[in-house]
Motif scaffolding. Structure first.
Motif, PDB file in Angstrom:
ATOM      1  N   MET A 269       0.852  -1.175   0.000  1.00 14.10           N
ATOM      2  CA  MET A 269       0.000   0.000   0.000  1.00 14.10           C
ATOM      3  C   MET A 269       0.898   1.239   0.000  1.00 14.10           C
ATOM      4  O   MET A 269       1.862   1.316   0.725  1.00 14.10           O
ATOM      5  CB  MET A 269      -0.914   0.008   1.217  1.00 14.10           C
ATOM      6  N   ILE A 270       0.548   2.179  -0.851  1.00 13.74           N
ATOM      7  CA  ILE A 270       1.296   3.427  -0.972  1.00 13.74           C
ATOM      8  C   ILE A 270       0.344   4.568  -0.629  1.00 13.74           C
ATOM      9  O   ILE A 270      -0.768   4.641  -1.153  1.00 13.74           O
ATOM     10  CB  ILE A 270       1.834   3.628  -2.397  1.00 13.74           C
ATOM     11  N   GLU A 271       0.791   5.456   0.247  1.00 13.79           N
ATOM     12  CA  GLU A 271      -0.004   6.628   0.593  1.00 13.79           C
ATOM     13  C   GLU A 271       0.720   7.873   0.098  1.00 13.79           C
ATOM     14  O   GLU A 271       1.929   7.999   0.239  1.00 13.79           O
ATOM     15  CB  GLU A 271      -0.219   6.700   2.099  1.00 13.79           C
ATOM     16  N   ASP A 272      -0.037   8.777  -0.512  1.00 17.52           N
ATOM     17  CA  ASP A 272       0.511  10.026  -1.035  1.00 17.52           C
ATOM     18  C   ASP A 272      -0.552  11.109  -0.853  1.00 17.52           C
ATOM     19  O   ASP A 272      -1.485  11.210  -1.640  1.00 17.52           O
ATOM     20  CB  ASP A 272       0.881   9.865  -2.513  1.00 17.52           C
ATOM     21  N   GLY A 273      -0.419  11.867   0.215  1.00 14.80           N
ATOM     22  CA  GLY A 273      -1.427  12.882   0.513  1.00 14.80           C
ATOM     23  C   GLY A 273      -2.748  12.222   0.845  1.00 14.80           C
ATOM     24  O   GLY A 273      -2.820  11.349   1.705  1.00 14.80           O
ATOM     25  N   GLU A 274      -3.785  12.586   0.105  1.00 13.55           N
ATOM     26  CA  GLU A 274      -5.113  12.024   0.339  1.00 13.55           C
ATOM     27  C   GLU A 274      -5.347  10.754  -0.480  1.00 13.55           C
ATOM     28  O   GLU A 274      -6.417  10.160  -0.404  1.00 13.55           O
ATOM     29  CB  GLU A 274      -6.178  13.067   0.017  1.00 13.55           C
TER      30      GLU A 274
ATOM     31  N   THR B  86      -4.406   6.783  -1.676  1.00 12.18           N
ATOM     32  CA  THR B  86      -3.826   5.509  -1.256  1.00 12.18           C
ATOM     33  C   THR B  86      -3.922   4.565  -2.443  1.00 12.18           C
ATOM     34  O   THR B  86      -4.977   4.453  -3.064  1.00 12.18           O
ATOM     35  CB  THR B  86      -4.598   4.905  -0.064  1.00 12.18           C
ATOM     36  N   LEU B  87      -2.803   3.909  -2.761  1.00 13.13           N
ATOM     37  CA  LEU B  87      -2.776   2.929  -3.841  1.00 13.13           C
ATOM     38  C   LEU B  87      -2.603   1.549  -3.237  1.00 13.13           C
ATOM     39  O   LEU B  87      -1.677   1.310  -2.468  1.00 13.13           O
ATOM     40  CB  LEU B  87      -1.625   3.216  -4.806  1.00 13.13           C
ATOM     41  N   ASN B  88      -3.513   0.651  -3.579  1.00 14.78           N
ATOM     42  CA  ASN B  88      -3.451  -0.723  -3.103  1.00 14.78           C
ATOM     43  C   ASN B  88      -3.239  -1.639  -4.304  1.00 14.78           C
ATOM     44  O   ASN B  88      -3.963  -1.541  -5.293  1.00 14.78           O
ATOM     45  CB  ASN B  88      -4.755  -1.087  -2.386  1.00 14.78           C
ATOM     46  N   ASP B  89      -2.246  -2.524  -4.219  1.00 12.63           N
ATOM     47  CA  ASP B  89      -2.003  -3.511  -5.259  1.00 12.63           C
ATOM     48  C   ASP B  89      -2.781  -4.770  -4.894  1.00 12.63           C
ATOM     49  O   ASP B  89      -2.358  -5.553  -4.059  1.00 12.63           O
ATOM     50  CB  ASP B  89      -0.504  -3.810  -5.373  1.00 12.63           C
ATOM     51  N   ASN B  90      -3.933  -4.948  -5.515  1.00 16.75           N
ATOM     52  CA  ASN B  90      -4.779  -6.104  -5.267  1.00 16.75           C
ATOM     53  C   ASN B  90      -4.350  -7.201  -6.246  1.00 16.75           C
ATOM     54  O   ASN B  90      -4.906  -7.344  -7.328  1.00 16.75           O
ATOM     55  CB  ASN B  90      -6.253  -5.733  -5.454  1.00 16.75           C
ATOM     56  N   ARG B  91      -3.325  -7.946  -5.872  1.00 18.03           N
ATOM     57  CA  ARG B  91      -2.761  -8.956  -6.779  1.00 18.03           C
ATOM     58  C   ARG B  91      -3.748 -10.052  -7.122  1.00 18.03           C
ATOM     59  O   ARG B  91      -3.712 -10.582  -8.223  1.00 18.03           O
ATOM     60  CB  ARG B  91      -1.494  -9.541  -6.176  1.00 18.03           C
TER      61      ARG B  91
END
Length: 92
Positions: A1-6, A8-13
């Motif tokens: 999971m990557i958070e950048d400000g508001e 969030t990126l989730n890699d749902n493999r």
């Protein structure tokens, strides 16, 4: 999971997709296929909620997903028409 400000990126493999959340709500999904032999990931299909911020969400999704892929040492192939349009606009 990557958070950048508001964002969030989730890699749902399991689903083969990057999911972008904005203020805790999924606003865009980028489906991909991964070729382990060539170490290449293909951004194949993008789903995005039609809002006034859709173009911005799409740019953020591609930026964060590309960064996440690069950190894993993978190369990116973009075949998704929406992603191609956004990446062409970013390089212009």
């Amino acid at each position: 999971m990557i958070e950048d400000g508001e964002y969030t990126l989730n890699d749902n493999r399991a689903a083969g997709a990057f999911e972008l959340s904005f203020v805790d709500e999924v606003v865009a999904t980028l489906h991909y296929t991964l070729d382990i032999e060539t170490m290449e990931i293909e951004f194949a299909y993008c789903e995005i909620e039609e809002t006034l911020m859709a173009a911005h969400h799409c740019r953020e999704l591609l930026r964060l997903a590309t960064d996440a892929v690069a950190r894993q040492g993978l190369t990116v192939a973009v075949t998704c028409p929406v992603a191609l349009k956004v990446t062409d606009g970013l390089s212009a």
